[in-house]
Write an enzyme that holds these catalytic residues in place. Structure first.
Site, PDB file in Angstrom:
ATOM      1  N   CYS A  69     -29.188 -10.513 -18.084  1.00 26.73           N
ATOM      2  CA  CYS A  69     -28.517  -9.303 -18.569  1.00 26.73           C
ATOM      3  C   CYS A  69     -27.037  -9.654 -18.729  1.00 26.73           C
ATOM      4  CB  CYS A  69     -28.734  -8.137 -17.610  1.00 26.73           C
ATOM      5  SG  CYS A  69     -27.709  -8.214 -16.167  1.00 26.73           S
ATOM      6  N   ASP A 128     -20.713  -3.902  -7.058  1.00 27.15           N
ATOM      7  CA  ASP A 128     -20.833  -2.750  -7.962  1.00 27.15           C
ATOM      8  C   ASP A 128     -19.570  -1.884  -7.969  1.00 27.15           C
ATOM      9  OD1 ASP A 128     -24.389  -2.131  -7.403  1.00 27.15           O
ATOM     10  OD2 ASP A 128     -23.307  -3.649  -8.534  1.00 27.15           O
ATOM     11  N   ARG A 161     -29.658 -13.545 -13.470  1.00 24.53           N
ATOM     12  CA  ARG A 161     -30.494 -12.649 -12.654  1.00 24.53           C
ATOM     13  C   ARG A 161     -31.904 -13.221 -12.425  1.00 24.53           C
ATOM     14  NH1 ARG A 161     -28.269  -7.454 -13.268  1.00 24.53           N
ATOM     15  NH2 ARG A 161     -29.363  -6.869 -11.375  1.00 24.53           N
ATOM     16  N   ARG A 212     -27.356   5.291 -17.498  1.00 17.72           N
ATOM     17  CA  ARG A 212     -28.406   4.681 -16.667  1.00 17.72           C
ATOM     18  C   ARG A 212     -28.121   4.914 -15.184  1.00 17.72           C
ATOM     19  NH1 ARG A 212     -29.841  -1.299 -18.098  1.00 17.72           N
ATOM     20  NH2 ARG A 212     -31.096  -0.768 -16.279  1.00 17.72           N
ATOM     21  N   LYS A 235     -29.147   5.694  -7.111  1.00 17.48           N
ATOM     22  CA  LYS A 235     -30.033   5.042  -8.096  1.00 17.48           C
ATOM     23  C   LYS A 235     -30.754   3.859  -7.452  1.00 17.48           C
ATOM     24  CE  LYS A 235     -28.253   1.936 -11.070  1.00 17.48           C
ATOM     25  NZ  LYS A 235     -28.889   0.613 -11.116  1.00 17.48           N
ATOM     26  N   ASN A 236     -30.003   3.040  -6.708  1.00 18.02           N
ATOM     27  CA  ASN A 236     -30.580   1.788  -6.199  1.00 18.02           C
ATOM     28  C   ASN A 236     -31.448   1.970  -4.971  1.00 18.02           C
ATOM     29  OD1 ASN A 236     -29.474   0.551  -8.366  1.00 18.02           O
ATOM     30  ND2 ASN A 236     -27.760  -0.377  -7.268  1.00 18.02           N
TER      31      ASN A 236
HETATM   32  C1  EPZ Z   1     -29.233  -5.185  -6.962  1.00 14.94           C
HETATM   33  O1  EPZ Z   1     -29.525  -6.056  -8.026  1.00 14.94           O
HETATM   34  C2  EPZ Z   1     -28.671  -3.925  -7.594  1.00 14.94           C
HETATM   35  N1  EPZ Z   1     -29.685  -3.321  -8.461  1.00 14.94           N
HETATM   36  C3  EPZ Z   1     -27.424  -4.279  -8.410  1.00 14.94           C
HETATM   37  O2  EPZ Z   1     -26.891  -3.070  -8.925  1.00 14.94           O
HETATM   38  C4  EPZ Z   1     -26.398  -4.916  -7.465  1.00 14.94           C
HETATM   39  O3  EPZ Z   1     -25.264  -5.299  -8.221  1.00 14.94           O
HETATM   40  C5  EPZ Z   1     -27.018  -6.136  -6.775  1.00 14.94           C
HETATM   41  O4  EPZ Z   1     -28.228  -5.758  -6.103  1.00 14.94           O
HETATM   42  C6  EPZ Z   1     -26.082  -6.762  -5.754  1.00 14.94           C
HETATM   43  O5  EPZ Z   1     -25.738  -5.795  -4.790  1.00 14.94           O
HETATM   44  C7  EPZ Z   1     -30.674  -2.592  -7.890  1.00 14.94           C
HETATM   45  O6  EPZ Z   1     -30.742  -2.448  -6.673  1.00 14.94           O
HETATM   46  C8  EPZ Z   1     -31.675  -1.973  -8.821  1.00 14.94           C
HETATM   47  P1  EPZ Z   1     -29.544  -9.520  -6.156  1.00 14.94           P
HETATM   48  P2  EPZ Z   1     -30.404  -7.385  -7.738  1.00 14.94           P
HETATM   49  O7  EPZ Z   1     -30.955  -9.987  -6.261  1.00 14.94           O
HETATM   50  O8  EPZ Z   1     -31.341  -7.130  -6.615  1.00 14.94           O
HETATM   51  C9  EPZ Z   1     -29.251 -14.124  -7.109  1.00 14.94           C
HETATM   52  C10 EPZ Z   1     -26.009  -1.641 -10.535  1.00 14.94           C
HETATM   53  O9  EPZ Z   1     -24.987  -1.678 -11.205  1.00 14.94           O
HETATM   54  N2  EPZ Z   1     -30.730 -14.146  -7.044  1.00 14.94           N
HETATM   55  O10 EPZ Z   1     -29.055  -8.992  -4.845  1.00 14.94           O
HETATM   56  O11 EPZ Z   1     -30.946  -7.848  -9.029  1.00 14.94           O
HETATM   57  C11 EPZ Z   1     -28.718 -13.338  -8.283  1.00 14.94           C
HETATM   58  O12 EPZ Z   1     -28.644 -14.151  -9.431  1.00 14.94           O
HETATM   59  C12 EPZ Z   1     -26.809  -2.902 -10.346  1.00 14.94           C
HETATM   60  O13 EPZ Z   1     -26.468  -0.621  -9.960  1.00 14.94           O
HETATM   61  C13 EPZ Z   1     -31.395 -15.369  -7.156  1.00 14.94           C
HETATM   62  O14 EPZ Z   1     -30.769 -16.428  -7.316  1.00 14.94           O
HETATM   63  O15 EPZ Z   1     -29.292  -8.399  -7.253  1.00 14.94           O
HETATM   64  C14 EPZ Z   1     -27.349 -12.909  -7.809  1.00 14.94           C
HETATM   65  O16 EPZ Z   1     -26.440 -13.969  -8.028  1.00 14.94           O
HETATM   66  C15 EPZ Z   1     -26.204  -4.083 -11.076  1.00 14.94           C
HETATM   67  N3  EPZ Z   1     -32.755 -15.393  -7.090  1.00 14.94           N
HETATM   68  C16 EPZ Z   1     -27.534 -12.733  -6.300  1.00 14.94           C
HETATM   69  O17 EPZ Z   1     -28.752 -13.386  -5.973  1.00 14.94           O
HETATM   70  C17 EPZ Z   1     -33.485 -14.246  -6.910  1.00 14.94           C
HETATM   71  O18 EPZ Z   1     -34.742 -14.333  -6.835  1.00 14.94           O
HETATM   72  C18 EPZ Z   1     -27.650 -11.289  -5.853  1.00 14.94           C
HETATM   73  O19 EPZ Z   1     -28.598 -10.673  -6.692  1.00 14.94           O
HETATM   74  C19 EPZ Z   1     -32.807 -13.033  -6.804  1.00 14.94           C
HETATM   75  C20 EPZ Z   1     -31.427 -12.997  -6.867  1.00 14.94           C
END
Ligand code: EPZ
Length: 426
Positions: free
Chosen positions: A118, A307, A123, A399, A22-23
């Site tokens: 969420c 995850d 996020r 999803r 998915k990702n």
């Molecule tokens: C991706 O989400 C995945 N989703 C998530 O999978 C996964 O849990 C996550 O990466 C971590 O591996 C997709 O790829 C579609 P991040 P993402 O940006 O990119 C902070 C699932 O279950 N952050 O890596 O949204 C954020 O708050 C989903 O399949 C900022 O502060 O996660 C978090 O604490 C859930 N500022 C950390 O970074 C930003 O601009 C990591 O988030 C962006 C992120």
């Protein structure tokens, strides 16, 4: 609203095939916006989020021919009819933010609804926006929308303060059409990023270092069409292997690729499983043994994936000994702990740490899914709880997991999808 009714106690035994990730599928679908020529994809999983992304691409003017049965789709973004990704769609799927970079790079403007928070955390997308500003875009946030404009993005060196998966993906996609070279530092290293880069390079992009912490992108004037097969879903694979360990059975996942989930496999071996990896499949054999409790500490790839946190918490609930689960990526990703306690689990949450004291047996009960991976943890617990467990709000599961209950039934689990639970399970 669909529910999953699970009768616990079956020892899983058998072989299933991994679905596409998915990702990886979501950013790769969005990358089609970067080219006027067709992007032909295979191994796309049949998921709600994939259908939502395809709908979003159509809203933006792309032609999308998709065949969910065969997991194929051809996306042709010859002309884009709007720059706006509407709130109605973005609010249902945060990953819609992944159209921001490609839309801005291709058409010079993008208007994307700001994804709200969420269940698992705030996020924020500040790093996505700072990166685009560093490439010369004018980015303002007003009225719940991100509005970005740039006649042409300019290559730059950008250090990401936090490792962010979709932040890395958005900026890497935007940089493919920028003038000059972009270097992304402290980039996320997830396998899905390397898969996206492989697809972009097939489209004519010039990306190196994807999968490492430093990604270099030499901008080009245009991208052409390509063919790409989406890599296997490491989280789906890990989920089924944990199910095999929890039920003390033997599970083989074909099409599992390699090097995608080593941290998870090491933890399963620590729990007492025998794990065998060959070119095409990963097999786990628990040989009837009860799992040993393990400590997990989530971290960006190649660390233990957040995850997979809920799934290992579920395993610790019935393991021998005490296991600690430390969640360092998201600030509110323990909601499944409250639901697992309804099944009799002994879990104490202290900040971002959950201390889980394993029990021989959980008791089936109605529980409620709160987010995608929490739902998976509850299903796993239901497989080993006595009597029946009824998991509500499984639209979360739909999803991210393709034909979940069918695959579990193929392994011998007693799982059925119901829209109205029989009295005895209520
Ligand atoms: C991706 O989400 C995945 N989703 C998530 O999978 C996964 O849990 C996550 O990466 C971590 O591996 C997709 O790829 C579609 P991040 P993402 O940006 O990119 C902070 C699932 O279950 N952050 O890596 O949204 C954020 O708050 C989903 O399949 C900022 O502060 O996660 C978090 O604490 C859930 N500022 C950390 O970074 C930003 O601009 C990591 O988030 C962006 C992120």
């Amino acid at each position: 609203m669909d529910k999953l009714l699970i009768e616990g106690g079956a020892r899983l035994n058998g072989t299933i095939c991994a679905s596409g990730a998915k990702n990886a599928a979501l950013p790769i679908l969005c990358s089609a916006l970067l080219s006027a020529e067709p992007l032909r994809l295979t191994n796309l999983p049949q998921l709600q989020d994939v259908r939502t992304t395809q709908r979003l691409l159509r809203e933006l003017g792309a032609e999308v021919e998709a065949d969910a049965e065969t997991g194929t789709a051809t996306i042709t973004a010859a002309t884009l009819t709007t720059h706006t990704a509407p709130y109605e769609l973005v609010k249902t799927m945060r990953a819609s933010i992944l159209v921001l970079g490609p839309l801005l790079a291709r058409s010079g403007e993008a208007r994307v609804s700001l994804p709200g928070g969420c269940a698992i955390g705030a996020r924020p997308v500040d790093i996505h926006l700072e990166g685009l500003r560093a490439m010369g875009a004018e980015v303002i946030v007003e009225g719940g929308f991100i509005h970005a404009r740039a006649s042409r993005l300019k290559g730059t060196r950008f250090f990401m303060d936090t490792v962010t998966v979709t932040g890395t993906e958005n900026l890497m996609m935007a940089a493919t059409l920028a003038e000059g070279t972009t270097v992304l530092e402290n980039a996320a290293r997830e396998p899905e990023i390397a898969d996206l880069a492989a697809c972009l390079n097939a489209m004519g992009a010039r990306i190196s270092g994807a999968g490492t912490a430093t990604i270099t992108v030499e901008g080009v004037d245009a991208l052409h069409g390509a063919d790409h097969r989406v890599l296997p879903d490491r989280i789906e694979i890990g989920t089924f292997l944990v199910a095999g360990a929890m039920t003390r059975g033997q599970v083989t996942v074909r099409g599992a690729g390699s090097g995608l989930l080593d941290a998870v496999l090491r933890k399963l071996e620590q729990a007492g499983a025998t794990v065998m990896v060959d070119d095409d499949a990963i097999s786990l054999d628990m040989a009837g043994r009860r799992p040993q409790a393990v400590d997990v500490h989530t971290a960006p790839f190649p660390g233990f994936p957040t995850d997979m946190q809920a799934q290992f918490m579920a395993m610790n609930c019935i393991a021998e000994g005490v296991g600690t689960v430390v969640e360092t990526v998201f600030e509110n990703r323990f909601m499944h702990a409250l639901e697992l306690q309804r099944l009799g689990a002994d879990i104490r949450v202290e900040g971002n740490t959950a201390i889980v004291r394993g029990r021989e047996q959980l008791q089936g009960a109605p529980v409620m899914a709160t987010d995608l991976r929490a739902s998976a943890g509850l299903v796993l617990a239901g497989l080993v709880a006595d009597r029946h467990t009824l998991v509500d709000r499984i639209y979360h599961l739909d999803r991210g997991y393709e034909r979940l209950e069918e695959k579990f039934r193929d392994l011998g689990a007693h799982v059925q999808r119901v829209t109205r639970a029989p009295q005895e399970a209520a």
